[in-house]
Motif scaffolding. Structure first.
Motif, mmCIF file in Angstrom:
data_model
loop_
_atom_site.group_PDB
_atom_site.id
_atom_site.type_symbol
_atom_site.label_atom_id
_atom_site.label_comp_id
_atom_site.label_asym_id
_atom_site.label_seq_id
_atom_site.Cartn_x
_atom_site.Cartn_y
_atom_site.Cartn_z
ATOM 1 N N UNK A 1 5.123 10.888 -12.424
ATOM 2 C CA UNK A 1 5.191 10.446 -11.033
ATOM 3 C C UNK A 1 6.425 11.095 -10.405
ATOM 4 N N UNK A 2 6.217 11.845 -9.323
ATOM 5 C CA UNK A 2 7.352 12.536 -8.699
ATOM 6 C C UNK A 2 7.637 12.043 -7.284
ATOM 7 N N UNK A 3 6.694 11.310 -6.701
ATOM 8 C CA UNK A 3 6.928 10.812 -5.340
ATOM 9 C C UNK A 3 6.195 9.497 -5.138
ATOM 10 N N UNK A 4 6.810 8.670 -4.318
ATOM 11 C CA UNK A 4 6.283 7.337 -4.080
ATOM 12 C C UNK A 4 6.709 6.960 -2.660
ATOM 13 N N UNK A 5 5.774 6.815 -1.747
ATOM 14 C CA UNK A 5 6.149 6.503 -0.365
ATOM 15 C C UNK A 5 4.967 5.920 0.384
ATOM 16 N N UNK B 1 0.855 -1.195 0.000
ATOM 17 C CA UNK B 1 0.000 0.000 0.000
ATOM 18 C C UNK B 1 0.887 1.240 0.000
ATOM 19 N N UNK B 2 0.634 2.150 -0.953
ATOM 20 C CA UNK B 2 1.512 3.289 -1.186
ATOM 21 C C UNK B 2 0.727 4.560 -1.459
ATOM 22 N N UNK B 3 1.401 5.720 -1.227
ATOM 23 C CA UNK B 3 0.886 6.987 -1.745
ATOM 24 C C UNK B 3 1.701 7.333 -2.988
ATOM 25 N N UNK B 4 1.053 7.937 -3.962
ATOM 26 C CA UNK B 4 1.735 8.293 -5.210
ATOM 27 C C UNK B 4 1.504 9.765 -5.499
ATOM 28 N N UNK B 5 2.578 10.523 -5.716
ATOM 29 C CA UNK B 5 2.471 11.952 -6.024
ATOM 30 C C UNK B 5 2.758 12.215 -7.485
ATOM 31 N N UNK B 6 1.919 13.098 -8.091
ATOM 32 C CA UNK B 6 2.036 13.400 -9.520
ATOM 33 C C UNK B 6 2.195 14.908 -9.722
ATOM 34 N N UNK C 1 5.136 1.942 -12.181
ATOM 35 C CA UNK C 1 4.839 2.959 -11.176
ATOM 36 C C UNK C 1 6.161 3.266 -10.486
ATOM 37 N N UNK C 2 6.819 4.317 -10.952
ATOM 38 C CA UNK C 2 8.116 4.677 -10.400
ATOM 39 C C UNK C 2 8.367 6.160 -10.683
ATOM 40 N N UNK C 3 9.192 6.765 -9.857
ATOM 41 C CA UNK C 3 9.489 8.188 -10.037
ATOM 42 C C UNK C 3 10.114 8.411 -11.415
ATOM 43 N N UNK D 1 -4.343 -0.492 -7.804
ATOM 44 C CA UNK D 1 -3.727 0.440 -8.743
ATOM 45 C C UNK D 1 -2.620 -0.299 -9.497
ATOM 46 N N UNK D 2 -2.627 -0.165 -10.814
ATOM 47 C CA UNK D 2 -1.488 -0.677 -11.591
ATOM 48 C C UNK D 2 -1.027 0.432 -12.519
ATOM 49 N N UNK D 3 0.171 0.257 -13.082
ATOM 50 C CA UNK D 3 0.582 1.164 -14.152
ATOM 51 C C UNK D 3 -0.498 1.104 -15.229
ATOM 52 N N UNK D 4 -0.634 2.147 -15.997
ATOM 53 C CA UNK D 4 -1.681 2.200 -17.020
ATOM 54 C C UNK D 4 -1.562 1.043 -17.990
ATOM 55 N N UNK D 5 -2.699 0.463 -18.307
ATOM 56 C CA UNK D 5 -2.705 -0.691 -19.211
ATOM 57 C C UNK D 5 -2.331 -0.261 -20.631
ATOM 58 N N UNK D 6 -1.485 -1.071 -21.248
ATOM 59 C CA UNK D 6 -1.032 -0.825 -22.622
ATOM 60 C C UNK D 6 -1.540 -1.958 -23.502
#
Ligand SMILES: [Zn+2]
Length: 368
Positions: free
Chosen positions: A26-30, A16-21, A320-322, A49-54
């Motif tokens: 994506x600029x923050x992940x903690x 479980x994470x918070x994600x900053x945009x 999902x990474x900075x 939540x997953x990375x956007x589907x391609x």
């Protein structure tokens, strides 16, 4: 100040994470982000939540008469943040497609068909004079951020009397242009699958990998995967689903899995007809079919995020990474039976469904 803060996002591995945009990235992940944000989205416990589907095999140039659809109807509205149109257009009409695609919310990329008008008719490689390397090269130079590879459809109705020659020409175009990604469609012979695989190299993408045709990967007399197919798989040829109207068979996928062979990437080959009338409908339904075959959700998600991003050089997508693009799919896994039908009318019943609830593209949130 963040543009968007996603709180309490559950990933498929349970983290479980918070994600900053900010600025579409994506600029923050903690574990816990306290920064102010213009918009905050707090997720319920049952939302993943997953990375956007391609989806790396679609047809979405709406002006085509045969295989066409609308990017947002197969993309953002279905939980898919990025689509790669697989050779609907060629060097002479891809610019028009590009202009239209820029108006969609969904990220749209394209493989350029080696035949100069793409799939205007079914037999685009029956006339070799339509394959013009200089035109392909010019299109690649003019639309470098849009065209991510080339496409050749290598099956009976497409190639006419030309045998393996169109694929040889495609390999030459690939070699002359920084070895860009090549997707090859397979179907009925000629050419024989063995001839096609002999020419393909590691990293080349074979789409419609689990079709139920005689010229497919399964030897229908022994119900075993053909030996030369195993060889191609081991040498690193990418096996892509490309479900389509005609190209996904449960039994082929099940036998392959039993022998230890999995699709490398999952895609729909969606266009308006197989979206409205089935058997494709959308990406989620395609994913449920691989789930019922025996793939885990975690590996299914890899096959529509990090893997297609790598195969087609989308270096800022799929994770999902900075530093990566702020494209996400929010979805639920719902314990509810659903009958699924493959391209040959065979059915299976899944006990779990995957349902997109929101699609986030470049930090913008859309409800599903
Ligand atoms: Zn297709």
């Amino acid at each position: 100040m963040l543009d968007l803060l996603i709180k309490r996002a559950t990933l498929i591995d349970g983290t479980v994470l918070d994600v900053g945009v900010r600025d579409k990235q994506i600029v923050a992940l903690a574990k816990e982000i306290e920064e102010d944000a213009k918009e905050t989205l707090v997720l319920d416990e049952d939302v993943f939540l997953s990375a956007g589907w391609i989806d790396d095999h679609v047809h979405c140039f709406e002006k085509m008469n045969l295989y066409y659809d609308y990017p947002d109807q197969i993309g953002v509205e279905k939980g898919v943040t990025t689509v790669i149109d697989a050779g609907t257009t060629g060097a002479e009409n891809i610019h028009e497609f590009y202009e239209l695609a820029q108006q969609s919310k969904t990220n749209v990329y394209a493989l350029v068909n080696i035949s100069k008008w793409g799939i205007v008719e079914q037999d685009e490689l029956a006339d070799l004079s339509k394959i013009k390397e200089n035109l392909v090269r010019q299109a690649l130079l003019e639309l470098p951020d849009f065209i991510v590879g080339i496409k050749a459809r290598m099956s009976k109705t497409v190639i006419g009397e030309n045998g393996i020659t169109p694929l040889e020409l495609a390999k030459k175009i690939q070699a002359d242009n920084q070895h860009l990604p090549l997707m090859v469609h397979i179907g009925s012979a000629p050419p024989e699958l063995e001839e096609i695989l002999a020419i393909m190299e590691s990293g080349d993408v074979l789409t419609h990998c689990f079709n139920g045709k005689v010229n497919g990967i399964l030897d229908q007399t022994t119900d075993k995967i053909k030996a030369f197919v195993w060889e191609a798989y081991r040498k690193g040829i990418v096996f892509d689903i490309g479900h389509g109207t005609d190209s996904f068979n449960f039994q082929v996928a099940e036998i392959a899995l039993k022998e230890g062979m999995k699709a490398t990437s999952i895609s729909t080959d969606i266009y308006i007809k197989n979206r409205m009338n089935g058997p494709v409908y959308d990406m989620a339904t395609t994913l449920e079919k691989l789930f019922v075959v025996g793939y885990s959700w975690a590996e299914i998600l890899e096959k529509i995020t990090v893997i297609p991003a790598k195969n087609f050089g989308l270096s800022h997508k799929g994770k999902i990474d900075v530093g990566y693009d702020a494209d996400f799919t929010l979805f639920k896994l719902v314990d509810k039976e659903k009958e699924l039908t493959d391209s040959n009318g065979n059915t299976r019943v899944t006990t779990q469904q995957i349902q997109p609830v929101k699609t986030i593209i470049g930090g913008n949130i859309y409800d599903n």
